[in-house]
Design an enzyme around this catalytic site. Structure first.
Site, PDB file in Angstrom:
ATOM      1  N   ALA A 165      26.516  34.512  47.653  1.00  0.00           N
ATOM      2  CA  ALA A 165      26.593  35.691  46.792  1.00  0.00           C
ATOM      3  C   ALA A 165      27.658  36.676  47.267  1.00  0.00           C
ATOM      4  O   ALA A 165      28.370  37.276  46.452  1.00  0.00           O
ATOM      5  CB  ALA A 165      25.226  36.381  46.727  1.00  0.00           C
ATOM      6  N   ASP A 166      27.783  36.834  48.569  1.00  0.00           N
ATOM      7  CA  ASP A 166      28.748  37.775  49.114  1.00  0.00           C
ATOM      8  C   ASP A 166      30.165  37.491  48.607  1.00  0.00           C
ATOM      9  O   ASP A 166      30.973  38.397  48.412  1.00  0.00           O
ATOM     10  CB  ASP A 166      28.774  37.721  50.646  1.00  0.00           C
ATOM     11  CG  ASP A 166      27.414  37.631  51.298  1.00  0.00           C
ATOM     12  OD1 ASP A 166      26.479  37.116  50.657  1.00  0.00           O
ATOM     13  OD2 ASP A 166      27.281  38.039  52.458  1.00  0.00           O
ATOM     14  N   GLY A 167      30.459  36.196  48.434  1.00  0.00           N
ATOM     15  CA  GLY A 167      31.802  35.793  48.029  1.00  0.00           C
ATOM     16  C   GLY A 167      32.227  36.379  46.696  1.00  0.00           C
ATOM     17  O   GLY A 167      33.434  36.506  46.425  1.00  0.00           O
ATOM     18  N   LEU A 168      31.265  36.749  45.863  1.00  0.00           N
ATOM     19  CA  LEU A 168      31.627  37.320  44.559  1.00  0.00           C
ATOM     20  C   LEU A 168      32.260  38.694  44.734  1.00  0.00           C
ATOM     21  O   LEU A 168      33.181  39.055  43.996  1.00  0.00           O
ATOM     22  CB  LEU A 168      30.395  37.391  43.661  1.00  0.00           C
ATOM     23  CG  LEU A 168      29.729  36.038  43.369  1.00  0.00           C
ATOM     24  CD1 LEU A 168      28.539  36.217  42.429  1.00  0.00           C
ATOM     25  CD2 LEU A 168      30.712  35.041  42.778  1.00  0.00           C
ATOM     26  N   TYR A 169      31.784  39.461  45.704  1.00  0.00           N
ATOM     27  CA  TYR A 169      32.439  40.742  45.994  1.00  0.00           C
ATOM     28  C   TYR A 169      33.759  40.521  46.715  1.00  0.00           C
ATOM     29  O   TYR A 169      34.742  41.226  46.462  1.00  0.00           O
ATOM     30  CB  TYR A 169      31.540  41.626  46.854  1.00  0.00           C
ATOM     31  CG  TYR A 169      32.161  42.978  47.153  1.00  0.00           C
ATOM     32  CD1 TYR A 169      32.014  44.040  46.270  1.00  0.00           C
ATOM     33  CD2 TYR A 169      32.908  43.194  48.306  1.00  0.00           C
ATOM     34  CE1 TYR A 169      32.600  45.276  46.527  1.00  0.00           C
ATOM     35  CE2 TYR A 169      33.489  44.422  48.576  1.00  0.00           C
ATOM     36  CZ  TYR A 169      33.332  45.460  47.677  1.00  0.00           C
ATOM     37  OH  TYR A 169      33.916  46.676  47.930  1.00  0.00           O
TER      38      TYR A 169
END
Length: 383
Positions: A165-169
């Site tokens: 999920a972090d990769g989306l930011y």
């Protein structure tokens, strides 16, 4: 009625209550807004403390790069030259690169903190700030590596670059920012392809939230009380990342409505998970899993809500009361008199039962998240 249905019903009723009571609370909410000078003082106190305590900018990996996304917004609203200079020194120290390998045959996008992991998003978030600095200075050298890396990546057949999920930011805003620089539609098409893959392994249709990665998908993984375990900072990354994407995405982009719908559904679900003290617990739907204050997720959510209110994507009457509560937590509990920002969960990937998070728990990425929120609050109240 099963437990999941009952929880969903209670969340909807909570949101409806907020909306219905806003008419009588509107005047009170407006009266509770901080003044521009107060917000600017809080932003400055926080950022000055961080930079004084950390005079030498760090490496280009995600935790430092996430701070700089907030530092740049602090510069944009304050005009403080010291903030701009700090990010310029950081870019120069890192040679305007993320991971530094020049051997494309060894480039990887699995987790890795070494220089061959050029395609791993935690090494690409630095490009957001480099692009902002290019827009200010006009120096093309600052984005040469970003263009090289992202053009190479988009030429591959892989779509599974964003598997956490972090990769989306970390990377979604890189692609919209580079679209703004180049005008090349491929950035927006590849963004959607990668986002579609991320949704396929992490997105929960029922709640509109994202599991941190495939390891945490329900029911294979459950919270302490058997619920879906959504990590606050993980969903904070996504919510804030969507706001950043919508800020730069063309109004007529064919995928825009999809991003808006996900962003707005997240906003509605998160509203029902906010704690009475204004913060969000580390496991969003199971407060008992890891109870107590947490600043990084709360700050990212506050930023996401404020951006939506400021830009007309979230209803002010519905969501401003929530924001005022979270802002109260951030500035009265998390932010200390000397400028230290506490209650930031340390680096990790999940809500950990029993983990100590206290007033001394601080981190660069948490400060960056607060600076994002403070910048948007300043934009709200200065009008």
């Amino acid at each position: 009625m099963n437990r999941n249905t009952l929880r969903n019903l209670l969340a909807v009723l909570s949101l409806l209550f907020i909306a219905s009571s806003c008419a009588t609370r509107s005047h009170q909410s407006i009266q509770s807004l901080p003044g521009p000078s107060e917000v600017l003082e809080q932003l400055t106190r926080t950022n000055d403390y961080w930079q004084t305590q950390n005079p030498e900018p760090g490496w280009a990996f995600w935790e430092h790069a996430a701070y700089h996304t907030g530092n740049m917004e602090a510069y944009f609203v304050s005009g403080n030259q010291a903030y701009l200079d700090y990010s310029l020194r950081w870019g120069e120290r890192n040679q305007w690169m993320g991971a530094k390998s020049d051997n494309r045959a060894e480039w990887q996008y699995s987790y890795g903190e070494t220089d061959e992991h050029v395609l791993f998003g935690d090494w690409q978030i630095c490009f957001q700030t480099y692009i902002d600095l290019y827009q200010i200075t006009g120096d093309r050298q600052k984005i040469a590596r970003a263009l090289e890396v992202m053009e190479y990546q988009m030429a591959t057949d892989a779509v599974d670059y964003w598997w956490w999920a972090d990769g989306l930011y970390m990377v979604m805003p890189v692609m919209t920012k580079l679209y703004q620089v180049t005008g090349d539609e491929i950035y927006l098409e590849k963004l959607h392809e990668y986002f579609t893959y991320a949704k396929s392994i992490m997105y929960d249709e029922e709640t509109g939230l994202f599991f941190r990665d495939a390891k945490y998908v329900y029911p294979a993984h459950k919270s302490l009380n058997g619920r879906k375990d959504f990590w606050a900072r993980g969903d904070g990354w996504v919510f804030a990342g969507l706001a950043k994407v919508l800020a730069d995405l063309p109004k007529d982009n064919k995928h825009r409505d999809e991003y808006i719908a996900i962003y707005q559904k997240m906003a509605a679900t998160l509203a029902g998970a906010q704690q009475p003290g204004g913060y969000w617990t580390r496991s969003l739907l199971d407060p008992e899993h890891a109870p107590g204050y947490e600043t990084s997720g709360t700050a990212f959510f506050t930023y996401g809500y404020l951006w939506g209110i400021n830009n007309g994507y979230l209803d002010k009457e519905t969501y401003l009361p929530l924001v005022l509560k979270s802002w109260g937590y951030l500035t009265e509990t998390a932010l200390q008199k000397n400028g230290k920002l506490g209650y930031v969960q340390p680096i990790g990937e999940r809500a950990i039962p029993g983990q100590v998070v206290d007033a001394d728990s601080t981190a660069n990425f948490g400060v960056g998240a607060f600076l994002l929120a403070a910048s948007e609050m300043y934009r709200l109240v200065k009008e």
